[in-house]
Design an enzyme around this catalytic site. Structure first.
Site, short mmCIF file in Angstrom:
data_model
loop_
_atom_site.label_atom_id
_atom_site.label_comp_id
_atom_site.label_asym_id
_atom_site.label_seq_id
_atom_site.Cartn_x
_atom_site.Cartn_y
_atom_site.Cartn_z
N ASN A 23 0.87 -1.17 0.00
CA ASN A 23 0.00 0.00 0.00
C ASN A 23 0.91 1.22 0.00
O ASN A 23 1.51 1.54 1.02
CB ASN A 23 -0.89 -0.02 1.25
N TRP A 24 0.98 1.88 -1.16
CA TRP A 24 1.92 3.01 -1.29
C TRP A 24 1.37 4.31 -0.69
O TRP A 24 2.07 5.30 -0.67
CB TRP A 24 2.27 3.21 -2.76
N LYS A 25 0.10 4.28 -0.30
CA LYS A 25 -0.52 5.50 0.28
C LYS A 25 -0.28 6.67 -0.69
O LYS A 25 -0.34 6.46 -1.90
CB LYS A 25 0.03 5.74 1.68
N HIS A 109 -9.45 1.32 4.79
CA HIS A 109 -8.18 1.51 5.50
C HIS A 109 -8.40 2.49 6.65
O HIS A 109 -9.17 3.44 6.54
CB HIS A 109 -7.12 2.03 4.53
N GLU A 111 -6.73 4.90 7.67
CA GLU A 111 -6.50 6.32 7.34
C GLU A 111 -7.72 6.92 6.64
O GLU A 111 -8.01 8.10 6.80
CB GLU A 111 -5.23 6.46 6.48
N GLU A 181 -5.32 -4.66 10.57
CA GLU A 181 -4.34 -3.60 10.71
C GLU A 181 -4.60 -2.86 12.03
O GLU A 181 -5.41 -1.92 12.06
CB GLU A 181 -4.44 -2.63 9.54
N GLY A 187 2.64 2.61 10.79
CA GLY A 187 3.61 3.71 10.65
C GLY A 187 4.29 4.08 11.96
O GLY A 187 4.93 5.13 12.05
N SER A 227 3.52 -1.86 10.34
CA SER A 227 4.98 -1.90 10.54
C SER A 227 5.60 -3.25 10.17
O SER A 227 6.51 -3.72 10.86
CB SER A 227 5.33 -1.50 11.98
N GLY A 248 2.97 -0.98 4.24
CA GLY A 248 2.98 0.45 3.91
C GLY A 248 4.40 0.92 3.63
O GLY A 248 4.98 0.61 2.59
N GLY A 249 4.98 1.63 4.59
CA GLY A 249 6.29 2.28 4.43
C GLY A 249 7.36 1.39 3.79
O GLY A 249 8.08 1.84 2.88
P1 13P Z 1 3.09 0.65 7.65
O1 13P Z 1 3.62 -0.63 7.07
O2 13P Z 1 3.80 1.87 7.14
O3 13P Z 1 2.99 0.58 9.15
O4 13P Z 1 1.58 0.80 7.10
C1 13P Z 1 0.72 -0.27 7.21
C2 13P Z 1 -0.48 0.04 6.41
O5 13P Z 1 -1.23 0.95 6.71
C3 13P Z 1 -0.71 -0.79 5.21
O6 13P Z 1 -1.98 -0.56 4.70
#
Ligand code: 13P
Length: 263
Positions: A23-25, A109, A111, A181, A187, A227, A248-249
């Site tokens: 997930n590149w956000k 998600h 967010e 999640e 994050g 994470s 994510g990151g």
């Molecule tokens: P991180 O891997 O950056 O913690 O993000 C997880 C995430 O929100 C994947 O959708």
């Protein structure tokens, strides 16, 4: 809690191929997307153990599909609106996603829930539209820190699943993927322990089983997200109840995402 029956374990191993999704956000332009794939594809050449999906921002979908073509990597979006078309400024429909070659979509998600007012009800509407369109939805659920500390994790997961899956038949839901999640792990560098994740996944599967039926629920993949890094991917992925990861990151860098894929 961890006492899965032998049959469940067998079903898990045989029927649920792991899925690792990026997930590149809100990161990367189309050019950066192409650069990522140029670096990433040789690093994972020959890899077949897990299914892979990359979910970039909408504007990168085309570049991602082009770059990944022939690699077996699927492309997904990070959200979708439930209407087919109309005066909905800023929204994107399922058929628009499909026209880019996109096959997967992340829904609900945290967010989106936290910053953009999404609710369990809108998650349900998006999910119905995605399933109807033949997309593979990745529906996210998870508790915030206060809920975990108050011992409410199981209640929260049950409620989110119940409402997300409302009025969806098992027949229609065979493509459904869920992602656990925990919001406090996203994050933050804090990861749920494999035991915490397994417990949550068991709750999610039990709730899905009530809504969709046992057979569909036992084949449904549940990813862990929060994470996930090259250093902790293996201990999470070795759990039979954890059917993959939503990263994510650590998915933004080709080398780090490749080492998660090759855990
Ligand atoms: P991180 O891997 O950056 O913690 O993000 C997880 C995430 O929100 C994947 O959708």
């Amino acid at each position: 809690m961890r006492d899965l029956s032998a049959t469940n374990k067998l079903v898990g191993t045989m029927l649920r191929k792991k899925l690792i999704a990026a997930n590149w956000k809100m990161y990367k332009t189309p050019e950066q997307t192409r650069e990522f794939f140029r670096a990433f594809l040789p690093m994972i050449a020959g890899h077949e153990r897990s299914e892979l999906v990359v979910c970039p921002p909408y504007v990168d979908l085309h570049a991602a599909f082009d770059s990944a073509h022939g690699s077996g990597i699927a492309i997904g979006a990070q959200n979708v609106f439930w209407k087919e078309d109309g005066a909905y400024t800023g929204e994107v429909s399922c058929s628009m996603l499909k026209s880019t070659g996109c096959t997967h979509v992340i829904i609900g998600h945290s967010e989106r829930r936290q910053y953009f007012g999404e609710s369990d009800e809108t998650v349900n509407l998006r999910l119905k539209a995605a399933l109807h369109a033949g997309l593979t939805p990745i529906v996210c659920v998870g508790e915030v820190l206060e809920e975990r500390e108050a011992g409410l994790t199981e209640d929260v997961l049950r409620r989110q699943c119940l409402r997300a899956l409302d009025a969806i038949s098992g027949e229609r839901a065979h493509k459904l993927v869920m992602a656990y999640e925990p919001v406090w792990a996203i994050g933050t560098g804090k990861t749920a322990t494999p035991t915490m994740a397994v417990e949550a996944h068991i709750t999610i599967r039990a709730e899905a089983s009530k809504s969709l039926g046992k057979e569909v629920a036992s084949k449904m993949r549940i990813l862990y997200g929060g994470s996930v890094k090259p250093e902790n991917a293996k201990s999470l992925m070795l759990e039979e109840e954890i059917d993959g990861a939503l990263v994510g990151g650590a998915s933004l860098d080709a080398r780090s995402f490749a080492s998660i894929v090759m855990y």
